[in-house]
Structures are given as structure tokens and as C-alpha cells.
Design an enzyme around this catalytic site. Structure first.
Site, mmCIF file in Angstrom:
data_model
loop_
_atom_site.group_PDB
_atom_site.id
_atom_site.type_symbol
_atom_site.label_atom_id
_atom_site.label_comp_id
_atom_site.label_asym_id
_atom_site.label_seq_id
_atom_site.Cartn_x
_atom_site.Cartn_y
_atom_site.Cartn_z
ATOM 1 N N LYS A 265 8.613 -52.697 23.155
ATOM 2 C CA LYS A 265 8.384 -51.411 23.803
ATOM 3 C C LYS A 265 9.475 -51.167 24.847
ATOM 4 O O LYS A 265 9.727 -52.012 25.707
ATOM 5 C CB LYS A 265 7.008 -51.385 24.470
ATOM 6 C CG LYS A 265 5.842 -51.357 23.488
ATOM 7 C CD LYS A 265 5.768 -50.042 22.736
ATOM 8 C CE LYS A 265 4.482 -49.938 21.917
ATOM 9 N NZ LYS A 265 4.384 -48.638 21.220
ATOM 10 N N LYS B 246 0.060 -43.813 10.827
ATOM 11 C CA LYS B 246 -1.111 -44.314 11.536
ATOM 12 C C LYS B 246 -2.322 -43.496 11.114
ATOM 13 O O LYS B 246 -2.264 -42.261 11.086
ATOM 14 C CB LYS B 246 -0.914 -44.207 13.050
ATOM 15 C CG LYS B 246 0.194 -45.086 13.602
ATOM 16 C CD LYS B 246 0.373 -44.873 15.096
ATOM 17 C CE LYS B 246 1.474 -45.763 15.650
ATOM 18 N NZ LYS B 246 1.747 -45.488 17.083
#
Length: 326
Positions: free
Chosen positions: A149, A245
Site C-alpha cells: 500500500k 471485487k
């Protein structure tokens, strides 16, 4: 008659989960359960503020479908009755699970696809200072695939630090829309130097035009820029891959259609997740056969998972048992 129930659950995160938009110490999920009086099916979703969702709003949107479900609404009907998003995902997956339980046929067979096989999932390293991320990478260095991240300013130092901490691991990075066009070349060069294999959502979704025809040696993957099949053609020339997703697509039904459409267009597929329990990951495993990258590590980031849950062996994720889902 099929009855619908909806509940909200909170699951503690192991430590803190940090991305460019903030930090969390717990995951809040909404669970839909449908029952025909003999069999029950469940689906889990994660409301996401980035997409204008709240826990209460998602819960109420699921509950509002009680009458339609009682009257026999199908998964195909949900595509018309509900918008893409977390609420539809929970209910769609619950209906898949119920049909699997009621017919005795696994969900993959109902979908007309091969049974999912064990897969290697990425393991996420939270955003932090370079020294913190290097330490986290070192602790996870034995895992074959790390997802890093990032957060904007200082990212080249973070990328280099992670590579020092995990010299042998494969790396993908996720900027979560934190980069900007003026620094894009610098960040791309830092990723190339570290051997990064995929870059998720480098720019804000509204700035995707800056990626048109951009030279790059690393594939770019759309996440926040793509939800369902309706947005797929707008990505051509800008992205090389997409992150599917279930919470964005609005369920397994639409996600399967999106995977097929993306493959027809030559796009690389990642199957990803929000931060939830094994119940949220289980239906997403049906997409693993389409995917070059699997990122279903949500349960690994929690302090505890539901029982029964998915079986993990290191970074190997195994398909769900029927007692969990499908």
C-alpha cells in the site's frame, strides 16, 4: 417462501490497517441470510465509504429486498432491482449459497465453471514510514507475493524499503488513487527498479485520462476506476488489467460476467477483496481461475476469522468447504 435476514458484524483487525485514505482497527461487515425453511444461504459484504456507502445504508438496502426475495426474486432480478455495490453483493452471494445447499450442487457447477483450485494470495503491507514498511516486509519475506500500500509523497523510498526487506518476494503495489500526474514518472521508475509486477490505481479515477498512451514497462490495474461491465470499455488504452471485487461489481453474478468480458478484451484480471472474513472471500474464489493475481487475504489481516473459515497454508488459500459457503 424464502425469508431474508440481515445483520451487522464487527471483526477486529490484527494491529492496524492503513491505506492512503486512512487507518482502521476493525472491519465492519453486513451479512445477508436467506432460508427456505430447510436450507440457508449466506453472503457477506463490506460497505465502503469511498463509494458513498454506509453500514446502515447497506443494511437497509439489503433488508428492503425482503418482499422481493419472498416473492421469488432471482439473482438475475437483483441486477434490475439493486445497484451494483456491497448490498447487492451480500444478497446475490446468499442466493448462490442457498441454491447450492438446496440442490446439493456446488456453486461452481451452478456457474458452469471449473472447481476452484488452491491459489497463492497476495499478502498486504499497510502504508507507513519506509522503516516501518521495511520491517513489515522483512517479517513477511517468506510469502511469495506481497501487495504494498502506497500513499503519494515519499513512495519511491517506501518501495525501495520494501524491496530491501523482502528481496525475493514478488511485489505488486496499490496507490489507492494517491499519485498525481506530475510525479507519475518518478513513481513508475521506482517501481521498475524494485521489480514491481503490477500497479493498482495510480491516479484518482477522475484523472484516468492522463494514462492514455502513457509509456510504461509495468502493467497498470484499474480498481476504483472500474466497478462492473458497464465501465469496461472506458478503460481501453488506459489500463492493462482490472481488479474485480464482488463488493464493487455487486455480487458473483456480475463479477463472472465482468471476468468473461475482460478476458475477451485481453485485459489481465486480478480478483481482489475488501477487508472481511472468509465468508466474503469464499465466493470470490470462483474467480481465481480467471485471474493472474489473487488478492484474497482479508482473513489473514484479522485478529480472528469466523468458524468454519477458509483454510490458509501460508499464502496458499484453499477453496471453501460447503459448511462455509457454496
Amino acid at each position: 417462501m424464502i425469508r431474508l435476514a440481515v445483520s451487522v458484524e464487527t471483526w477486529p483487525i490484527a494491529g492496524r490497517f492503513t491505506i492512503s485514505r486512512g487507518s482502521r482497527t476493525e472491519a465492519t461487515v453486513v451479512v445477508a441470510e436467506v432460508t427456505d425453511g430447510t436450507h440457508a444461504g449466506r453472503g457477506e459484504c463490506v460497505p465502503y465509504a469511498r463509494y458513498g456507502e454506509t453500514v446502515e445504508g447497506v443494511r437497509d438496502l439489503v433488508a428492503a429486498q425482503g418482499a422481493a426475495v419472498a416473492e421469488g426474486a432471482t439473482r438475475a432480478d437483483l441486477l434490475r432491482l439493486m445497484p451494483a455495490g456491497a448490498a447487492r453483493n451480500a444478497l446475490d452471494c446468499a442466493l448462490w449459497d442457498l441454491e447450492a445447499k438446496a440442490t446439493g450442487r456446488p456453486a461452481h457447477a451452478l456457474a458452469g465453471i471449473a472447481a476452484p483450485a488452491p491459489a497463492t494470495t497476495a499478502y498486504t503491507l499497510s502504508l507507513g514510514a519506509p522503516e516501518e514498511m521495511e520491517a513489515a516486509a522483512r517479517a513477511a519475506a517468506a510469502r511469495p507475493l506481497l501487495k504494498v500500500k502506497l500513499g503519494g509523497e515519499g513512495d519511491p523510498a517506501r518501495i525501495a524499503a520494501v524491496r530491501r526487506g523482502a528481496p525475493a518476494a514478488r511485489l505488486i503495489v496499490d496507490a489507492n488513487e494517491a499519485w498525481r500526474a506530475p510525479t507519475l514518472a518518478e513513481n513508475l521508475a521506482a517501481c521498475a527498479a524494485a521489480g514491481v509486477e503490477l500497479i493498482e490505481q495510480p491516479l484518482p479515477a477522475d484523472d484516468d485520462g492522463a494514462l492514455d498512451g502513457l509509456p510504461r514497462s509495468i502493467p497498470l490495474c484499474a480498481d476504483e476506476s472500474l466497478h462492473d461491465t458497464a465501465g469496461l470499455d472506458a478503460l481501453v488504452g488506459r489500463y492493462d488489467a482490472i481488479n474485480i471485487k464482488l463488493d464493487k461489481a455487486g455480487g458473483l453474478t456480475e463479477a463472472l460476467a465482468l471476468a468473461r468480458a475482460a478476458r475477451e478484451r485481453g485485459l489481465t484480471i486480478m480478483v481482489g477483496c475488501m477487508l472481511g472474513t472468509s465468508l466474503a472471500m469464499a465466493p470470490a474464489m470462483l474467480l481465481s481461475g480467471f485471474a493472474a493475481f489473487v488478492d484474497l487475504d482479508g482473513p489473514l489481516l484479522l485478529a480472528r476469522d469466523r468458524e468454519p473459515g477458509l483454510r490458509f497454508e501460508g499464502s496458499t488459500i484453499h477453496p471453501p468447504e460447503p459448511a462455509l459457503w457454496g
